[in-house]
Design a protein around this motif. Structure first.
Motif, PDB file in Angstrom:
ATOM      1  N   PRO A 105      45.048  51.125  57.515  1.00  0.00           N
ATOM      2  CA  PRO A 105      43.725  51.655  57.158  1.00  0.00           C
ATOM      3  C   PRO A 105      43.809  52.531  55.910  1.00  0.00           C
ATOM      4  N   GLY A 106      42.697  52.660  55.174  1.00  0.00           N
ATOM      5  CA  GLY A 106      42.689  53.508  53.978  1.00  0.00           C
ATOM      6  C   GLY A 106      41.562  53.112  53.033  1.00  0.00           C
ATOM      7  N   GLU A 107      41.689  53.546  51.783  1.00  0.00           N
ATOM      8  CA  GLU A 107      40.683  53.274  50.750  1.00  0.00           C
ATOM      9  C   GLU A 107      40.537  51.759  50.543  1.00  0.00           C
ATOM     10  N   VAL A 108      39.301  51.260  50.563  1.00  0.00           N
ATOM     11  CA  VAL A 108      39.097  49.814  50.489  1.00  0.00           C
ATOM     12  C   VAL A 108      39.427  49.266  49.099  1.00  0.00           C
ATOM     13  N   MET A 109      40.238  48.205  49.087  1.00  0.00           N
ATOM     14  CA  MET A 109      40.620  47.569  47.823  1.00  0.00           C
ATOM     15  C   MET A 109      39.822  46.270  47.651  1.00  0.00           C
ATOM     16  N   VAL A 110      39.883  45.398  48.671  1.00  0.00           N
ATOM     17  CA  VAL A 110      39.107  44.147  48.653  1.00  0.00           C
ATOM     18  C   VAL A 110      38.515  43.909  50.038  1.00  0.00           C
TER      19      VAL A 110
ATOM     20  N   GLU B 206      38.663  44.341  55.626  1.00  0.00           N
ATOM     21  CA  GLU B 206      38.902  45.238  54.503  1.00  0.00           C
ATOM     22  C   GLU B 206      40.390  45.390  54.234  1.00  0.00           C
ATOM     23  N   GLY B 207      40.785  45.202  52.972  1.00  0.00           N
ATOM     24  CA  GLY B 207      42.174  45.437  52.587  1.00  0.00           C
ATOM     25  C   GLY B 207      42.278  46.781  51.882  1.00  0.00           C
ATOM     26  N   SER B 208      43.313  47.569  52.234  1.00  0.00           N
ATOM     27  CA  SER B 208      43.390  48.928  51.679  1.00  0.00           C
ATOM     28  C   SER B 208      44.444  49.039  50.581  1.00  0.00           C
ATOM     29  N   TRP B 209      44.211  50.012  49.670  1.00  0.00           N
ATOM     30  CA  TRP B 209      45.210  50.318  48.636  1.00  0.00           C
ATOM     31  C   TRP B 209      46.494  50.829  49.268  1.00  0.00           C
TER      32      TRP B 209
END
Ligand code: ATP
Ligand code: MG
Lengths: 263, 222
Positions: free
Chosen positions: A96-101, A107-110
């Protein structure tokens, strides 16, 4: 043991390093084992990308100095890195984390990507370092080196035996596979195929067990009483101390970058 | 003539049966005198390899008596002692060669006998030179050809200077040239030998008498 004797032994050891006469090979195996172990520890515990990149460049430099055969090394690395590619794709979606794509609503995270990159860098740095320094040590010298580093004798024997008999088991496997092929066996996705492969593996286990019994019998016949004596005297020299110092400095640098937080 | 020589190893009324199988060896008696070269012949599965392993205590003795150098062998301790002067070369070289290099493999026995590194190395190099194997000393056993492995296994046993050599099908995997070489080496040795082989021609040139294992019994021929 006399100096002269040690030197002739050293020459014969060098002759064994067939194919590898690099400057790395001239360093005492014990120095290489300890330093690579410490290096691996520092790399595995590092989280800073800059530190990991530095470690990887060090490993690459070592590979260059060890004059490893390029093609076969690349092949081995490709096998590992294809698995790493898989991680790069999967990890962003599980951490989990800041959304990249966003892909199909996932949701994929940075942070996930960062972790995947970290793991990839770590694995490559450690494996390349081991390839360059430890993998080129002939197994008999490796046994002597480990025993003079006070590694448990049983563990060393286990390692040496594994190295020796893996090839025998592999040959046995190849022989069984050939004999299956000769009788028109083709691996297909069906019950017969899976059953035959099951038999093959079971047979391999049975044969390994029988063989280990025969090996211990042979050893008894030659007076073995539980103590395996290892030889090939090793001589610590000034250049080995230098190598250790240089590696220690570099390892400390990697560790300290982690605390400073990047360059 | 064999009668005057002292027997090194005497086998009396030896019988053997593997668990839940029929009797394999029935009441065998024979002896090996010093310097005597004997052939052991028999069909596949007659129990020749089993007999050799019984002789050195690798398979526990069930019935009968073994006497080596006038000493009756009872406990494993006795066999440990007797294996110092009885060398067994196994049927499959891959069982015998386990060290990372040929030289180390040959040194393994002498080191177990208590020689120091230098002496063990010199002795091993000498034996390897006698067998014209010097070029192989740093090779890995697993990389050798079948015939090379054979000769190396012979070196690993010869280096221990046994009084008796027990050879289980030494000509296996040898081409005719290698076989001639092996024959010459064995002929030049003074040790007593018990040689299993299916190669009767080879045996005729090497041995002076034969033991035939047939239908569980042992028959002796001069
Ligand atoms: N560990 C064992 N357990 C049970 N049976 C065994 C064992 N070892 C051998 N046998 C059986 O004992 C018999 C004799 O085997 P052995 O290997 O002594 O024959 P051999 O005379 O050496 O034959 P070959 O000429 O084929 O080498 C065989 O029928 C074999 O199946
Ligand atoms: Mg046999």
């Amino acid at each position: 043991m006399s100096q002269e004797k040690a030197e002739t032994m050293a020459i014969s050891i060098n002759a064994m390093f067939s194919g590898n006469h690099s400057s790395i090979q001239k360093i005492d195996p014990r120095a290489r084992i300890i330093c690579s172990f410490m290096f691996a520890l520092a790399v595995v515990l590092s989280r800073d990308i800059a530190a990991l990149l530095m470690a990887l460049s060090c490993s690459l430099a070592m590979v260059y100095m060890a004059r490893l055969p390029v093609l076969s090394t690349l092949k081995k690395m490709a096998a590992m890195d294809s698995f790493m590619l898989y991680l790069m794709v999967l990890l962003p979606f599980t951490v989990p984390g800041e959304v990249m794509v966003v892909v199909w609503g996932y949701e994929g995270s940075w942070q996930g990507l960062e972790q995947a990159i970290q793991i990839t860098l770590k694995a490559n740095a450690v494996v390349l370092m081991l390839f360059a320094t430890v993998s080129i040590i002939p197994s008999s010298v490796l046994g002597s080196a480990l025993s003079s580093l006070q590694v448990n004798m049983k563990l060393i024997q286990l390692l040496l035996f594994t190295m020796r008999y893996l090839t025998v088991i592999a040959q046995e496997y190849a022989r069984l596979r050939r004999s299956m092929k000769a009788r028109a066996f083709v691996m297909r996705f069906n019950w017969h195929s899976w059953k035959s492969i099951g038999y093959l593996i079971a047979m391999l286990l049975v044969r390994s067990m029988q063989r280990s019994q025969r090996i211990i019998n042979c050893m008894k016949c030659r007076g073995f009483s539980g103590k395996y004596i290892s030889y090939y005297p090793l001589q610590w020299q000034l250049k080995d101390t230098r190598y250790c110092l240089a590696m220690a400095l570099f390892i400390m640098l990697i560790i300290s970058i982690n605390f400073v937080g990047g360059l | 003539m064999t009668d005057i020589r002292t027997p090194l190893l005497v086998v009396k009324n030896l019988s053997h049966r593997f668990i839940s199988q029929e009797l394999l060896l029935d009441d065998l008696s024979f002896s090996i005198a010093s310097g005597e070269k004997i052939a052991l012949i028999g069909d596949n599965g007659a129990g020749k390899s089993t007999l050799l392993q019984l002789l050195v205590g690798l398979i526990p003795l069930q019935d009968g008596e073994l006497i080596a150098l006038d000493k009756k062998l009872l406990a494993e301790r006795d066999f440990v002692e007797m294996r110092q002067f009885v060398g067994l070369v196994f049927q499959d070289p891959d069982d015998q060669l386990f060290c990372p290099s040929v030289l180390e493999d040959v040194m393994f026995g002498p080191l177990n006998q208590g020689l120091d590194l230098l002496a063990a190395e010199q002795k091993s190099l000498q034996i390897l030179a006698n067998l014209e194997l010097t070029h192989l000393i740093h090779r890995m056993a697993s990389d050798l050809s079948g015939g090379e492995k054979r000769l190396v296994t012979l070196a690993t046993v010869l280096v221990m200077e046994p009084k008796i050599l027990l050879l289980d099908e030494p000509t296996n995997a040898l081409d005719s040239k290698a076989k001639q070489k092996l024959l010459a080496v064995l002929q030049s040795l003074d040790q007593a030998m018990l040689v299993i082989s299916h190669d009767l021609d080879f045996l005729k040139q090497l041995t002076s008498r034969s033991l035939v294992l047939s239908e569980r019994k042992l028959v002796s021929f001069i």
